[in-house]
Write a protein that holds these residues in place. Sequence first.
Motif, PDB file in Angstrom:
ATOM      1  N   ARG A  65       0.823  -1.211   0.000  1.00  0.00           N
ATOM      2  CA  ARG A  65       0.000   0.000   0.000  1.00  0.00           C
ATOM      3  C   ARG A  65       0.863   1.270   0.000  1.00  0.00           C
ATOM      4  N   PHE A  66       2.046   1.143   0.649  1.00  0.00           N
ATOM      5  CA  PHE A  66       2.974   2.285   0.582  1.00  0.00           C
ATOM      6  C   PHE A  66       3.528   2.436  -0.817  1.00  0.00           C
ATOM      7  N   GLY A  67       3.775   1.270  -1.412  1.00  0.00           N
ATOM      8  CA  GLY A  67       4.291   1.298  -2.790  1.00  0.00           C
ATOM      9  C   GLY A  67       3.302   1.955  -3.727  1.00  0.00           C
ATOM     10  N   GLN A  68       2.008   1.583  -3.555  1.00  0.00           N
ATOM     11  CA  GLN A  68       0.966   2.159  -4.407  1.00  0.00           C
ATOM     12  C   GLN A  68       0.848   3.666  -4.172  1.00  0.00           C
ATOM     13  N   ALA A  69       0.932   4.042  -2.868  1.00  0.00           N
ATOM     14  CA  ALA A  69       0.828   5.471  -2.521  1.00  0.00           C
ATOM     15  C   ALA A  69       1.984   6.257  -3.142  1.00  0.00           C
ATOM     16  N   LEU A  70       3.179   5.629  -3.070  1.00  0.00           N
ATOM     17  CA  LEU A  70       4.356   6.299  -3.624  1.00  0.00           C
ATOM     18  C   LEU A  70       4.213   6.460  -5.137  1.00  0.00           C
ATOM     19  N   SER A  71       3.670   5.429  -5.741  1.00  0.00           N
ATOM     20  CA  SER A  71       3.460   5.467  -7.182  1.00  0.00           C
ATOM     21  C   SER A  71       2.524   6.618  -7.562  1.00  0.00           C
ATOM     22  N   ASP A  72       1.438   6.773  -6.754  1.00  0.00           N
ATOM     23  CA  ASP A  72       0.498   7.869  -7.019  1.00  0.00           C
ATOM     24  C   ASP A  72       1.195   9.226  -6.855  1.00  0.00           C
ATOM     25  N   GLU A  73       2.087   9.245  -5.853  1.00  0.00           N
ATOM     26  CA  GLU A  73       2.829  10.490  -5.578  1.00  0.00           C
ATOM     27  C   GLU A  73       3.743  10.852  -6.761  1.00  0.00           C
ATOM     28  N   ILE A  74       4.412   9.800  -7.251  1.00  0.00           N
ATOM     29  CA  ILE A  74       5.332  10.027  -8.372  1.00  0.00           C
ATOM     30  C   ILE A  74       4.575  10.487  -9.614  1.00  0.00           C
ATOM     31  N   GLN A  75       3.367   9.914  -9.748  1.00  0.00           N
ATOM     32  CA  GLN A  75       2.539  10.279 -10.894  1.00  0.00           C
ATOM     33  C   GLN A  75       2.304  11.795 -10.952  1.00  0.00           C
ATOM     34  N   GLN A  76       2.268  12.407  -9.724  1.00  0.00           N
ATOM     35  CA  GLN A  76       1.979  13.847  -9.651  1.00  0.00           C
ATOM     36  C   GLN A  76       3.196  14.716  -9.966  1.00  0.00           C
ATOM     37  N   PRO A 122      11.840  -7.214  -5.246  1.00  0.00           N
ATOM     38  CA  PRO A 122      11.305  -6.021  -4.591  1.00  0.00           C
ATOM     39  C   PRO A 122      10.120  -5.459  -5.382  1.00  0.00           C
ATOM     40  N   GLY A 123       9.412  -4.551  -4.743  1.00  0.00           N
ATOM     41  CA  GLY A 123       8.386  -3.822  -5.482  1.00  0.00           C
ATOM     42  C   GLY A 123       9.040  -2.841  -6.452  1.00  0.00           C
ATOM     43  N   VAL A 124       8.406  -2.634  -7.577  1.00  0.00           N
ATOM     44  CA  VAL A 124       8.992  -1.738  -8.581  1.00  0.00           C
ATOM     45  C   VAL A 124       7.937  -0.740  -9.045  1.00  0.00           C
ATOM     46  N   ILE A 125       8.363   0.509  -9.201  1.00  0.00           N
ATOM     47  CA  ILE A 125       7.484   1.490  -9.858  1.00  0.00           C
ATOM     48  C   ILE A 125       8.131   1.827 -11.203  1.00  0.00           C
ATOM     49  N   SER A 126       7.431   1.566 -12.289  1.00  0.00           N
ATOM     50  CA  SER A 126       7.952   1.925 -13.606  1.00  0.00           C
ATOM     51  C   SER A 126       7.511   3.341 -13.937  1.00  0.00           C
ATOM     52  N   VAL A 127       8.492   4.161 -14.228  1.00  0.00           N
ATOM     53  CA  VAL A 127       8.184   5.571 -14.506  1.00  0.00           C
ATOM     54  C   VAL A 127       8.534   5.888 -15.952  1.00  0.00           C
ATOM     55  N   ILE A 128       7.548   6.363 -16.698  1.00  0.00           N
ATOM     56  CA  ILE A 128       7.836   6.846 -18.054  1.00  0.00           C
ATOM     57  C   ILE A 128       7.893   8.372 -18.004  1.00  0.00           C
ATOM     58  N   LEU A 183       3.841   8.662 -16.787  1.00  0.00           N
ATOM     59  CA  LEU A 183       3.105   7.539 -16.205  1.00  0.00           C
ATOM     60  C   LEU A 183       3.961   6.866 -15.141  1.00  0.00           C
ATOM     61  N   ALA A 184       3.327   6.545 -14.012  1.00  0.00           N
ATOM     62  CA  ALA A 184       4.016   5.765 -12.983  1.00  0.00           C
ATOM     63  C   ALA A 184       3.132   4.570 -12.640  1.00  0.00           C
ATOM     64  N   GLN A 185       3.753   3.397 -12.658  1.00  0.00           N
ATOM     65  CA  GLN A 185       2.929   2.202 -12.427  1.00  0.00           C
ATOM     66  C   GLN A 185       3.611   1.286 -11.412  1.00  0.00           C
ATOM     67  N   TYR A 186       2.850   0.942 -10.397  1.00  0.00           N
ATOM     68  CA  TYR A 186       3.427   0.134  -9.320  1.00  0.00           C
ATOM     69  C   TYR A 186       3.250  -1.349  -9.617  1.00  0.00           C
ATOM     70  N   THR A 187       4.303  -2.089  -9.399  1.00  0.00           N
ATOM     71  CA  THR A 187       4.231  -3.549  -9.488  1.00  0.00           C
ATOM     72  C   THR A 187       4.670  -4.094  -8.143  1.00  0.00           C
ATOM     73  N   SER A 188       3.749  -4.791  -7.464  1.00  0.00           N
ATOM     74  CA  SER A 188       4.090  -5.312  -6.132  1.00  0.00           C
ATOM     75  C   SER A 188       5.034  -6.502  -6.279  1.00  0.00           C
ATOM     76  N   PRO A 189       5.721  -6.893  -5.206  1.00  0.00           N
ATOM     77  CA  PRO A 189       6.627  -8.038  -5.275  1.00  0.00           C
ATOM     78  C   PRO A 189       5.899  -9.297  -5.750  1.00  0.00           C
ATOM     79  N   GLU A 190       4.645  -9.467  -5.288  1.00  0.00           N
ATOM     80  CA  GLU A 190       3.883 -10.660  -5.686  1.00  0.00           C
ATOM     81  C   GLU A 190       3.628 -10.675  -7.170  1.00  0.00           C
ATOM     82  N   GLN A 191       3.181  -9.504  -7.668  1.00  0.00           N
ATOM     83  CA  GLN A 191       2.932  -9.384  -9.097  1.00  0.00           C
ATOM     84  C   GLN A 191       4.191  -9.679  -9.884  1.00  0.00           C
ATOM     85  N   ALA A 192       5.271  -9.088  -9.365  1.00  0.00           N
ATOM     86  CA  ALA A 192       6.546  -9.255 -10.057  1.00  0.00           C
ATOM     87  C   ALA A 192       6.937 -10.723 -10.141  1.00  0.00           C
ATOM     88  N   LEU A 193       6.709 -11.383  -9.038  1.00  0.00           N
ATOM     89  CA  LEU A 193       7.090 -12.796  -8.997  1.00  0.00           C
ATOM     90  C   LEU A 193       6.245 -13.618  -9.960  1.00  0.00           C
TER      91      LEU A 193
END
Lengths: 326, 238
Positions: free
Chosen positions: A97-108, A146-152, A114-124
């Motif tokens: 949830r912190f990862g998602q929040a950070l992703s939203d923050e980066i989006q701003q 780890p969790g990753v945020i892809s930023v374009i 574009l910023a898109q969060y990928t959780s560790p589970e998703q990544a795996l």
Amino acid sequence: MAKQPLYSRVSGARHSKITTQSRWAAYVQHHKLTAMESLQRLLKSPASSAMTWVVLAIALALPMTLYVSLENVKQLSRSWDQSSQLSVYLKTETLPRFGQALSDEIQQLPHVRLAQYTSPEQALSEFSAATGLSDVVHGLEDNPLPGVISVIPNLDGMGSDALQALEQTLSQLRHVESVQLDLLWVKRLFQFMELGQRLVWALAALLGLAVLLIIGNTIRLSIESRRDEILVVKLVGGTDAFVRRPFLYTGIWFGLGGGLIAYALLSAGLYWLSGPVENLIVLYGSDFVLQGLSFGDSLILILDGVLLGWFGAWLAVARHLAKIKP
Amino acid sequence: MAHVHFDNVSKSYAGGHQALSELSFEINQGEIAFLTGHSGAGKSTLLKLIMLMEKASQGQVLVDGVNLAHLSDGQIPYHRRRVGVVFQNHQLLFDRSVFENVALPLRISGYSSRDLERRVRASLDKVGLLRFEKKSPIELSGGEQQRVGIARAVVNKPSLILADEPTGNLDPKLSREIMNLFEQFNDVGVSVLIASHDVNLIAGLNHRVIALKGGRLLGDRAATVGGTDAQPGGLERG
């Protein structure tokens, strides 16, 4: 034709008054006359004038050609901007949830498309799906990813500085372990373009100097050939400005002619290249369009010619007129 | 008031040549005078000082009460516009018509084309060359060229006319005609100073003569009152 006595009053061998208005009208008239005479003088020796014009045109066209090429590369690279991507790796203990929040923050953030969060589970799961090593993955005790945020980024030709600044900003955010710029070559391209830009400026400065020298030398010769005239003008009360005027106009005409021919050369060159370039583009399936000179660029090119012509003439006149003393 | 006033004027050139030494004289408003002496006596230098083509090394030159040493470079052109000059080699520009040659001082002074045309024609008419206005000076004879030079010198209505050997290359009859022109301008109140070494011509005219020798004042002979035949012997020659 009405004849009037030259000295109408016996005692009045004096200057008659000239009103400011008529003086201004005469001033404007003299400017027009001088401009036309200077042009006629240049056209009287068409061969040597044309030679000077072409030399000036080449000197003006060279940096402009580089500039146009660079603008085209920039346009081409604009589409590559979008494929440059930053991967922001989060610390392993960061909750989704912190990862998602950070992703939203980066989006701003500015310059982020574009910023898109990928959780560790998703990544795996993505990893196992992509590699087909699901057995191995299931056997793992801990999720090593780890969790990753892809930023374009959205840099639109802003150069590598902006990209670097973004990288810096992202790496200083909370939860961020490291930031990786995926496409190092984009960075390199930006560097090359910056180098190119500086090259354009250096070349423009050098060739601008060449234009000044060419015009200065031409004007010097013109001053030499009109020495008698300058002397007479000075003796009958011509001010320095009056003496300077025809030479400044000569410089302006040279500059204007050079600028126009440079414009013609560039346009012809671009037209000549447009065929092959279009074919190439079709083969690559790109939406790239060969950019010609914009109206503003053309105006700047011609105006630069005029300014350099005027300034070169001014320098020559200042240097050589002082030597002609009546 | 003196129109031209030389007060103890010396002029030496770089290299030590002393062109004028301690020269003092006055030319009054409306006066006509000859400046005579051999070549190298300093006639041309004297005229150049009045035109501010040179500056005095010592002493003062005043024109219309203005000390020329006090004029800035920017004021020199305006001073020159008040003085008409006729040169020995007439200094005409062969790349333009007679009309444009005479019009030059007016273009410089900023006359509108209507005034300018009127004045140029009046001036050319005065020297009797109105019919040649469209020709190039190169098509004219020596005497005619010199008259174009005079038309140019007077077109601005200067109150002072300087002439440097205006009859240098002309035969006596033409020289006399040129001198008559100067006399006519003098008749309407213009001060005239003519440098000439033509002793015979000067002798035939009853005007003041200022003689120079080696840059010094050799003699200053006034015109004889009412006399028509001047005494050439009154002028010392060295």
